[in-house]
Structure formats: structure tokens, C-alpha cells
Motif scaffolding. Structure first.
Motif, PDB file in Angstrom:
ATOM      1  N   HIS A 116      14.209 -70.012 -33.575  1.00 10.95           N
ATOM      2  CA  HIS A 116      13.728 -71.367 -33.836  1.00 10.95           C
ATOM      3  C   HIS A 116      13.079 -71.966 -32.589  1.00 10.95           C
ATOM      4  O   HIS A 116      12.017 -72.597 -32.669  1.00 10.95           O
ATOM      5  CB  HIS A 116      14.872 -72.255 -34.325  1.00 10.95           C
ATOM      6  CG  HIS A 116      14.460 -73.655 -34.618  1.00 10.95           C
ATOM      7  ND1 HIS A 116      13.679 -73.997 -35.696  1.00 10.95           N
ATOM      8  CD2 HIS A 116      14.692 -74.805 -33.948  1.00 10.95           C
ATOM      9  CE1 HIS A 116      13.459 -75.295 -35.680  1.00 10.95           C
ATOM     10  NE2 HIS A 116      14.053 -75.814 -34.624  1.00 10.95           N
ATOM     11  N   ALA A 117      13.712 -71.773 -31.433  1.00 10.46           N
ATOM     12  CA  ALA A 117      13.155 -72.294 -30.175  1.00 10.46           C
ATOM     13  C   ALA A 117      11.790 -71.667 -29.892  1.00 10.46           C
ATOM     14  O   ALA A 117      10.872 -72.344 -29.418  1.00 10.46           O
ATOM     15  CB  ALA A 117      14.119 -72.032 -29.019  1.00 10.46           C
ATOM     16  N   LEU A 118      11.646 -70.377 -30.202  1.00 11.62           N
ATOM     17  CA  LEU A 118      10.365 -69.703 -30.004  1.00 11.62           C
ATOM     18  C   LEU A 118       9.300 -70.276 -30.936  1.00 11.62           C
ATOM     19  O   LEU A 118       8.151 -70.482 -30.539  1.00 11.62           O
ATOM     20  CB  LEU A 118      10.517 -68.194 -30.211  1.00 11.62           C
ATOM     21  CG  LEU A 118       9.309 -67.339 -29.874  1.00 11.62           C
ATOM     22  CD1 LEU A 118       8.911 -67.505 -28.412  1.00 11.62           C
ATOM     23  CD2 LEU A 118       9.610 -65.880 -30.169  1.00 11.62           C
ATOM     24  N   GLY A 156       4.533 -72.962 -31.807  1.00 11.61           N
ATOM     25  CA  GLY A 156       3.887 -73.611 -32.945  1.00 11.61           C
ATOM     26  C   GLY A 156       3.586 -72.645 -34.068  1.00 11.61           C
ATOM     27  O   GLY A 156       2.818 -72.962 -34.979  1.00 11.61           O
ATOM     28  N   ALA A 157       4.175 -71.444 -34.019  1.00 14.94           N
ATOM     29  CA  ALA A 157       3.951 -70.425 -35.055  1.00 14.94           C
ATOM     30  C   ALA A 157       5.300 -69.862 -35.496  1.00 14.94           C
ATOM     31  O   ALA A 157       6.246 -69.810 -34.711  1.00 14.94           O
ATOM     32  CB  ALA A 157       3.073 -69.304 -34.513  1.00 14.94           C
ATOM     33  N   THR A 158       5.373 -69.428 -36.744  1.00 13.31           N
ATOM     34  CA  THR A 158       6.605 -68.824 -37.241  1.00 13.31           C
ATOM     35  C   THR A 158       6.765 -67.412 -36.685  1.00 13.31           C
ATOM     36  O   THR A 158       5.779 -66.782 -36.269  1.00 13.31           O
ATOM     37  CB  THR A 158       6.610 -68.746 -38.777  1.00 13.31           C
ATOM     38  OG1 THR A 158       5.571 -67.862 -39.189  1.00 13.31           O
ATOM     39  CG2 THR A 158       6.434 -70.127 -39.411  1.00 13.31           C
ATOM     40  N   VAL A 159       7.980 -66.920 -36.704  1.00 13.52           N
ATOM     41  CA  VAL A 159       8.225 -65.547 -36.258  1.00 13.52           C
ATOM     42  C   VAL A 159       7.374 -64.556 -37.056  1.00 13.52           C
ATOM     43  O   VAL A 159       6.724 -63.693 -36.457  1.00 13.52           O
ATOM     44  CB  VAL A 159       9.730 -65.200 -36.309  1.00 13.52           C
ATOM     45  CG1 VAL A 159       9.964 -63.706 -36.116  1.00 13.52           C
ATOM     46  CG2 VAL A 159      10.494 -66.008 -35.255  1.00 13.52           C
ATOM     47  N   PRO A 160       7.318 -64.651 -38.401  1.00 15.17           N
ATOM     48  CA  PRO A 160       6.459 -63.712 -39.129  1.00 15.17           C
ATOM     49  C   PRO A 160       4.981 -63.795 -38.709  1.00 15.17           C
ATOM     50  O   PRO A 160       4.300 -62.770 -38.636  1.00 15.17           O
ATOM     51  CB  PRO A 160       6.636 -64.123 -40.598  1.00 15.17           C
ATOM     52  CG  PRO A 160       7.990 -64.744 -40.646  1.00 15.17           C
ATOM     53  CD  PRO A 160       8.130 -65.461 -39.336  1.00 15.17           C
ATOM     54  N   THR A 161       4.516 -64.993 -38.398  1.00 14.20           N
ATOM     55  CA  THR A 161       3.119 -65.145 -37.967  1.00 14.20           C
ATOM     56  C   THR A 161       2.900 -64.483 -36.610  1.00 14.20           C
ATOM     57  O   THR A 161       1.881 -63.811 -36.392  1.00 14.20           O
ATOM     58  CB  THR A 161       2.726 -66.636 -37.922  1.00 14.20           C
ATOM     59  OG1 THR A 161       2.856 -67.177 -39.233  1.00 14.20           O
ATOM     60  CG2 THR A 161       1.300 -66.815 -37.428  1.00 14.20           C
ATOM     61  N   ILE A 162       3.850 -64.673 -35.697  1.00 13.00           N
ATOM     62  CA  ILE A 162       3.736 -64.028 -34.379  1.00 13.00           C
ATOM     63  C   ILE A 162       3.708 -62.508 -34.549  1.00 13.00           C
ATOM     64  O   ILE A 162       2.890 -61.823 -33.934  1.00 13.00           O
ATOM     65  CB  ILE A 162       4.881 -64.469 -33.444  1.00 13.00           C
ATOM     66  CG1 ILE A 162       4.799 -65.974 -33.167  1.00 13.00           C
ATOM     67  CG2 ILE A 162       4.831 -63.693 -32.120  1.00 13.00           C
ATOM     68  CD1 ILE A 162       6.038 -66.548 -32.501  1.00 13.00           C
ATOM     69  N   PHE A 173       5.675 -60.285 -29.857  1.00 15.18           N
ATOM     70  CA  PHE A 173       6.844 -61.109 -30.159  1.00 15.18           C
ATOM     71  C   PHE A 173       7.933 -60.892 -29.113  1.00 15.18           C
ATOM     72  O   PHE A 173       8.523 -61.848 -28.606  1.00 15.18           O
ATOM     73  CB  PHE A 173       7.382 -60.802 -31.563  1.00 15.18           C
ATOM     74  CG  PHE A 173       8.708 -61.455 -31.829  1.00 15.18           C
ATOM     75  CD1 PHE A 173       8.777 -62.797 -32.150  1.00 15.18           C
ATOM     76  CD2 PHE A 173       9.889 -60.729 -31.723  1.00 15.18           C
ATOM     77  CE1 PHE A 173      10.009 -63.411 -32.370  1.00 15.18           C
ATOM     78  CE2 PHE A 173      11.109 -61.328 -31.941  1.00 15.18           C
ATOM     79  CZ  PHE A 173      11.180 -62.676 -32.271  1.00 15.18           C
ATOM     80  N   ARG A 174       8.212 -59.622 -28.782  1.00 21.73           N
ATOM     81  CA  ARG A 174       9.290 -59.321 -27.830  1.00 21.73           C
ATOM     82  C   ARG A 174       8.993 -59.889 -26.443  1.00 21.73           C
ATOM     83  O   ARG A 174       9.908 -60.339 -25.744  1.00 21.73           O
ATOM     84  CB  ARG A 174       9.534 -57.813 -27.755  1.00 21.73           C
ATOM     85  CG  ARG A 174      10.059 -57.196 -29.043  1.00 21.73           C
ATOM     86  CD  ARG A 174      11.435 -57.672 -29.409  1.00 21.73           C
ATOM     87  NE  ARG A 174      11.821 -57.152 -30.725  1.00 21.73           N
ATOM     88  CZ  ARG A 174      12.677 -57.731 -31.525  1.00 21.73           C
ATOM     89  NH1 ARG A 174      13.289 -58.836 -31.172  1.00 21.73           N
ATOM     90  NH2 ARG A 174      12.963 -57.208 -32.697  1.00 21.73           N
ATOM     91  N   ALA A 175       7.733 -59.888 -26.031  1.00 18.32           N
ATOM     92  CA  ALA A 175       7.374 -60.472 -24.731  1.00 18.32           C
ATOM     93  C   ALA A 175       7.650 -61.979 -24.728  1.00 18.32           C
ATOM     94  O   ALA A 175       8.199 -62.523 -23.758  1.00 18.32           O
ATOM     95  CB  ALA A 175       5.913 -60.195 -24.409  1.00 18.32           C
ATOM     96  N   ARG A 176       7.285 -62.649 -25.802  1.00 21.32           N
ATOM     97  CA  ARG A 176       7.542 -64.091 -25.910  1.00 21.32           C
ATOM     98  C   ARG A 176       9.046 -64.366 -25.960  1.00 21.32           C
ATOM     99  O   ARG A 176       9.541 -65.319 -25.355  1.00 21.32           O
ATOM    100  CB  ARG A 176       6.860 -64.663 -27.154  1.00 21.32           C
ATOM    101  CG  ARG A 176       5.352 -64.710 -27.033  1.00 21.32           C
ATOM    102  CD  ARG A 176       4.742 -65.264 -28.326  1.00 21.32           C
ATOM    103  NE  ARG A 176       3.314 -65.335 -28.270  1.00 21.32           N
ATOM    104  CZ  ARG A 176       2.620 -66.348 -27.754  1.00 21.32           C
ATOM    105  NH1 ARG A 176       3.256 -67.372 -27.230  1.00 21.32           N
ATOM    106  NH2 ARG A 176       1.304 -66.333 -27.759  1.00 21.32           N
ATOM    107  N   GLU A 177       9.766 -63.522 -26.689  1.00 23.86           N
ATOM    108  CA  GLU A 177      11.216 -63.669 -26.798  1.00 23.86           C
ATOM    109  C   GLU A 177      11.884 -63.515 -25.429  1.00 23.86           C
ATOM    110  O   GLU A 177      12.784 -64.288 -25.076  1.00 23.86           O
ATOM    111  CB  GLU A 177      11.743 -62.615 -27.780  1.00 23.86           C
ATOM    112  CG  GLU A 177      13.242 -62.617 -27.970  1.00 23.86           C
ATOM    113  CD  GLU A 177      13.668 -61.514 -28.929  1.00 23.86           C
ATOM    114  OE1 GLU A 177      14.284 -61.855 -29.958  1.00 23.86           O
ATOM    115  OE2 GLU A 177      13.396 -60.326 -28.660  1.00 23.86           O
ATOM    116  N   ALA A 178      11.433 -62.548 -24.649  1.00 22.29           N
ATOM    117  CA  ALA A 178      12.015 -62.311 -23.324  1.00 22.29           C
ATOM    118  C   ALA A 178      11.801 -63.509 -22.399  1.00 22.29           C
ATOM    119  O   ALA A 178      12.718 -63.912 -21.668  1.00 22.29           O
ATOM    120  CB  ALA A 178      11.427 -61.045 -22.705  1.00 22.29           C
TER     121      ALA A 178
END
Length: 179
Positions: free
Chosen positions: A37-39, A44-50, A59-64
């Protein structure tokens, strides 16, 4: 006793990291942070969109980057995404400033909890049971190795799980005083 400024919940999708985490944070008087949710709020984008636009590596780079930031805080219950533990830097950040709880759940329980969920990119196509079993085989040992505490959440209602987990934490986790 492992003193750590944060409580971190890891485990597979459908284990209850978000729902149990919210209830546990409320019971302990801590802030709650759901990393997915924080990501979404940050980008400004959903996880599926990312996933769709950048693939799993993006996605993993943003998550890290998010986990590195979140773990600098304190007095939080942090619910990670199921695959966050795959990155060694994430494991180091989570273990370095968190008491890590592995919420264990069976594949059957995951299937039941995720039956109507269409927001999981890794389950978007193919046989869900096969995918969940493969993820469990890959990630389960990583969750277990990282965990300060393994908690069996199978078949428990959210309130019951939070109550039982809080009772176990009372003898195993102590937040250090703020500096």
C-alpha cells in the motif's frame, strides 16, 4: 529476547500480514505500514500496474527502496510483500531493525483466502495451487531463516491470531526505548 524498534510480518500472500498486522498494531499501540500500500501511495500506481509496466524487477527495485526507508522508522508493525525477502538487502534491513515474525499458512488456506482476489500479479494466470506450492517451496525456507518467531496462522480468525501472536510476542520481543 530480541530488542528491535519494529515488528515485521513476513510470509506468503494470503497469510494475513495485512489484516493481522492492522489488528496487532492497534492492540500494541503502534503505527501500521503495509509495504504494498505504501508503494502504491508513493508511486501513484497499483502493484499490478507496476508489474505490467516495469515487470517484477522494476517492482522489486521500488520495493527495496521503500523497505530501506520504512525500516529507518520505529514503533511500527510492518507488513511486507510476500517476495520482499528474496532480496538480500531487504532481509538485512528487516532483520537489522525488526523483530521478524513469519506468518505460516497452508496452501489450502491461501487458496481459500485468495479465491476472489484478482490483484495478485503472480497469480494472474495458470494454476493457482501449483504457483502457490512453487512459491512456498522457494520462499518458505527464506522466511523461516529470517524469522525470530514462526507463528501458525492457519484457520485463525484475525482477532484470534492477533491476540495469540501478541501473547507470544510478550515474552520474545521488547522494543528498545527511543534514543
Amino acid at each position: 529476547m530480541n530488542p528491535a524498534p519494529n515488528l515485521v510480518l513476513v510470509g506468503p500472500m494470503g497469510a494475513g500480514k495485512t489484516s493481522i498486522g492492522k489488528k496487532l498494531a492497534e492492540r500494541l499501540g503502534l503505527a501500521f505500514v503495509d509495504c504494498d500500500h505504501a508503494l502504491e501511495m508513493r508511486t501513484g500506481a497499483t502493484v499490478p500496474t507496476i508489474f505490467e509496466l516495469e515487470g517484477e524487477p522494476g517492482f522489486r527495485a521500488r520495493e527495496a527502496a521503500l523497505i530501506a526507508d520504512v525500516m529507518q522508522g520505529r514503533d511500527q508493525v510492518v507488513a511486507t510483500g510476500g517476495g520482499a525477502v528474496l532480496d538480500p538487502a531487504n532481509r538485512q534491513a528487516l532483520a537489522g531493525r525488526g523483530f521478524v515474525v513469519y506468518l505460516q499458512v497452508s496452501v489450502a488456506q491461501q487458496l481459500e483466502r485468495l479465491a476472489r482476489d484478482r490483484s495478485r500479479p503472480l497469480l494472474a494466470s495458470g494454476d493457482k495451487r501449483e504457483k502457490l506450492e512453487a512459491l512456498a517451496a522457494q520462499r518458505g525456507p527464506v522466511y523461516a531463516a529470517l524469522a525470530d518467531l514462526c507463528f501458525h496462522a492457519d484457520g485463525l480468525a484475525v482477532a484470534t491470531a492477533a491476540e495469540r501472536l501478541q501473547a507470544q510476542l510478550a515474552s520474545q520481543w521488547q522494543r528498545p526505548e527511543a534514543a
